[in-house]
Scaffold this motif. Structure first.
Motif, PDB file in Angstrom:
ATOM      1  N   UNK B  98       0.870  -1.177   0.000  1.00 13.48           N
ATOM      2  CA  UNK B  98       0.000   0.000   0.000  1.00 13.48           C
ATOM      3  C   UNK B  98       0.913   1.236   0.000  1.00 13.48           C
ATOM      4  N   UNK B  99       0.800   2.093  -1.011  1.00 12.32           N
ATOM      5  CA  UNK B  99       1.771   3.188  -1.155  1.00 12.32           C
ATOM      6  C   UNK B  99       1.711   4.219  -0.035  1.00 12.32           C
ATOM      7  N   UNK B 100       0.584   4.217   0.715  1.00 16.64           N
ATOM      8  CA  UNK B 100       0.442   5.219   1.772  1.00 16.64           C
ATOM      9  C   UNK B 100       0.797   4.676   3.154  1.00 16.64           C
ATOM     10  N   UNK B 101       1.298   3.436   3.203  1.00 13.93           N
ATOM     11  CA  UNK B 101       1.734   2.877   4.487  1.00 13.93           C
ATOM     12  C   UNK B 101       3.252   2.706   4.460  1.00 13.93           C
ATOM     13  N   UNK B 102       3.898   2.926   5.611  1.00 13.23           N
ATOM     14  CA  UNK B 102       5.348   2.732   5.675  1.00 13.23           C
ATOM     15  C   UNK B 102       5.642   1.228   5.622  1.00 13.23           C
ATOM     16  N   UNK B 105       4.245  -0.390   8.652  1.00 16.35           N
ATOM     17  CA  UNK B 105       2.771  -0.433   8.630  1.00 16.35           C
ATOM     18  C   UNK B 105       2.256  -1.445   7.610  1.00 16.35           C
TER      19      UNK B 105
END
Lengths: 398, 264
Positions: B98-102, B105
């Protein structure tokens, strides 16, 4: 879990989501201003009528509920008062005059006269609004007036002050001096603030196309406000009002009787103006639904692969739906909040004369509508997200 | 070692009548805990369709698939989604993360999907990522990671929730040769170390040196199973020689023998 994904995505792409929130904020400002304008102009037209402490209003039968076209002679008032069930009745006459404002402008000129609605009433009868300061009218021929709060503010008048009215009598301008005996709440009529004077006094002051040598012996009014002996029960009161309309029209010739709401809805321009502004407001909301729907649909299309992976690793549809809904709601709510703050801040610096009124109920309805456009616009994208197959992650989706 | 996955006479047919296409044809095999196998074959051989059925993303037309003794065919959609979440680990060719999770995460995501991520889960994610050499990249977003690092994060995500079966689809497709070897070697070590059953779909036969068994498919059928170490190494090295020769001489693969030798 849905909220976690929504907040992470929104926060990590905050610049993009802030832009769409700003768009919602602008739409909010547009909708609120249109709503405020509709409220302000609507009130300006009908405020006096809607505030009337009366149950019914009588018009001349063939006047088609147009106040200016309606003329009711004094005799009709007496006939109405004789009908059983009528508690009291009061004639009301409307015209326009100007108040000469004292002092000079910074440029050394006389200030522009304040145009007001001159409302003639019988002291103590329906039609005379209750005062907040000072006293009610007492003398049928007295040189006294009740002014509404807008006149008090704009003309700088208070109880006991005298002011000058300019009125056109034939081809001549005449000036009359009246004393303020009371100040009432805002009572606009025909988009103008009002002064309320005794019927006989007003009959001398009101503009006339031809100067009469002697005042007319048969005093007439535009409409007659009627107060009924209403039962306490609301349902019975409603039925009684209907009964009295028919009774009055059958027992008093050449009148048409309507309730207050019908009266102000038939005020010239009111319905057309309200319809136009409401159309603009609904159109702005539809634009909002389409813009937000388009934004979230494009976003869903860009995220097909991500959604496919999420589903392939076992994310249930309810989590995908929750994530989308939370994201859409947060973005919309932030935009609406921002728009409300911008609008109310701008409203504070608007000139006094601009008829924009932010009534709590109108603002509440507008804000709820705006908050609903986000989820409504996002429905298509949510439906699309749910339909993404997990096989997409493997490149096998049909 | 107990059996983690059992595939019995699985067939997948797309369409019907004259338009029917048999993607997978009567395939049977099993995978034990701690065993890492490669599913190889040319494009259209049915290996990705078989992987999708093993993951419960497709229903077999015939046959049964048992994972931990549970028949996937008897589960409804919701049960299969929950089963995937709990018992299967997955990595994909691309768009894994998921590009918005580190990185951390993304790994914790599986634990969150399975009911929450407390401090123990965070500790596990950090430990696993550190073991994969990403201890200093925990708070980086995917776009700040190289392709190899992203694949290693995906591997950590596939293992964090203690799955029975770990499936990986072309894990090295977007990596250079050196990175590809590193990623698959790491993957194999973890499969063996954590005693999971692992299946890797790949068309890069050189990577087979890290697996315990090679299942070769063609036209939807299993055409060869290699389970002896020397057989597998020979199979993989023949492909490596073939690849090296192709690279060195720039002659087309069609002109080489299947063993990677130049034709006489």
């Amino acid at each position: 879990m849905g909220a976690y994904l929504a907040f992470k995505e929104t926060w990590r792409n905050r610049a993009r989501f802030l832009l769409i929130s700003l768009l919602v904020a602008l739409l909010t400002a547009l909708v609120l201003f249109i709503a405020g304008l509709a409220e302000g102009l609507g009130r300006g037209n009908i405020e006096y009528l809607s505030n009337l402490d009366a149950d019914l209003i009588a018009y001349q039968a063939d006047a088609q509920l147009l106040i200016a076209a309606s003329r009711l002679p004094r005799g009709i008032l007496q006939n109405i008062e004789r009908v059983p069930g009528v508690k009291s009745a009061g004639p009301i006459e409307f015209s326009r005059v100007s108040i000469i404002l004292p002092g000079t402008t910074p440029q050394g000129q006389s200030p522009r006269p304040l145009d007001v609605s001159l409302i003639q009433v019988e002291p103590g009868r329906p039609g005379e609004p209750p005062v907040r300061f000072g006293r009610q009218l007492q003398n049928r021929r007295g040189k006294e007036a009740i002014i509404d709060s807008l006149v008090a503010r704009r003309a700088g008048l208070s109880v006991g002050d005298e002011f000058t009215i300019r009125s056109l009598q034939g081809t001549r301008e005449e000036f009359y001096t009246l004393r303020v005996v009371g100040i009432t709440t805002s009572q606009q009529y025909a988009i103008q603030p009002s002064i309320i004077v005794p019927l006989l006094t007003g009959d001398q002051i009101k503009p006339k196309p031809v100067v009469e040598d002697r005042p007319s012996s048969d005093l007439a009014s535009n409409i007659i406000a009627i107060k009924l002996d209403l039962p306490a029960d609301p349902a019975e009161a409603r039925a009684f009002r209907e009964l009295m309309k028919q009774r009055l029209e059958s027992q008093v010739k050449k009148i048409q009787v309507v309730d207050i709401r019908t009266a102000y809805e038939n005020t010239p321009g009111y319905s057309a103006q309200k319809g136009t502004l409401d159309t603009q407001r609904y159109f702005a909301l539809v634009i909002g639904v389409l813009v937000l729907g388009g934004f979230f649909q494009i976003q869903a299309l860009q995220k097909v692969a991500q959604i496919g992976v999420l589903k392939a690793i076992g994310t249930p549809n309810r989590t995908i739906i929750a994530a989308s809904l939370v994201q859409i709601t947060v973005v919309t709510a932030f935009g609406v909040f921002l728009g409300t703050v911008i609008t109310l801040s701008l409203a504070l610096v608007l000139p006094v004369g601009i008829p924009i009124v932010f009534a709590p109920q109108t603002v509440f309805i507008a804000l709820v509508s705006l908050l609903l456009i986000g989820p409504l616009g996002g429905l298509l994208s949510i439906r699309y997200s749910v339909s993404v197959e997990p096989l997409t992650a493997l490149g096998l989706a049909q | 070692m107990s059996i983690a996955l059992e595939v019995r006479n699985v067939t997948k047919i797309y369409g019907s009548g004259e338009n029917a296409v048999v993607a997978v044809n009567d395939v049977s095999f099993s995978v034990a805990e701690g065993e890492f196998i490669a599913l190889v074959g040319p494009s259209g051989s049915g290996k990705t369709t078989l992987l999708a059925m093993l993951a419960g993303l497709l229903y077999p037309t015939h046959g049964s698939i048992y994972i931990d003794g549970q028949d996937l065919a008897k589960m409804n959609d919701a049960q299969r989604t929950a089963f995937r979440r709990q018992r299967i680990g997955f990595t994909f060719q691309t768009n894994n993360l998921m590009p918005y999770l580190t990185a951390r995460e993304n790994v914790e995501l599986m634990m969150r999907l399975n009911g929450g991520c407390k401090s123990e889960c965070r500790h596990m994610a950090v430990e696993l990522l550190t073991r994969l050499g990403l201890g200093n990249r925990l708070n980086n977003l995917p776009r700040q990671l190289s392709g190899g690092e992203q694949q290693r994060v995906a591997i950590a995500r596939a293992l964090i929730h203690d799955p029975t079966l770990v499936l990986t689809d072309e894990p090295t497709a977007s990596l250079d040769t050196e990175r590809a070897y590193q990623v698959v070697e790491t993957f194999a070590d973890l499969i063996h170390g954590y005693q999971r059953a692992g299946i890797m779909v790949t068309h890069d036969l050189r990577l087979c040196i890290y697996v315990d068994r090679v299942i070769q498919m063609q036209d939807g059928r299993i055409v060869r199973i290699l389970s002896q170490r020397d057989e597998i190494d020979e199979f993989a090295s023949a492909r490596r020689r073939r690849a090296e020769l192709v690279a060195a001489t720039e002659i087309t693969p069609a002109s080489l023998t299947p063993d990677g030798q130049s034709p006489r």
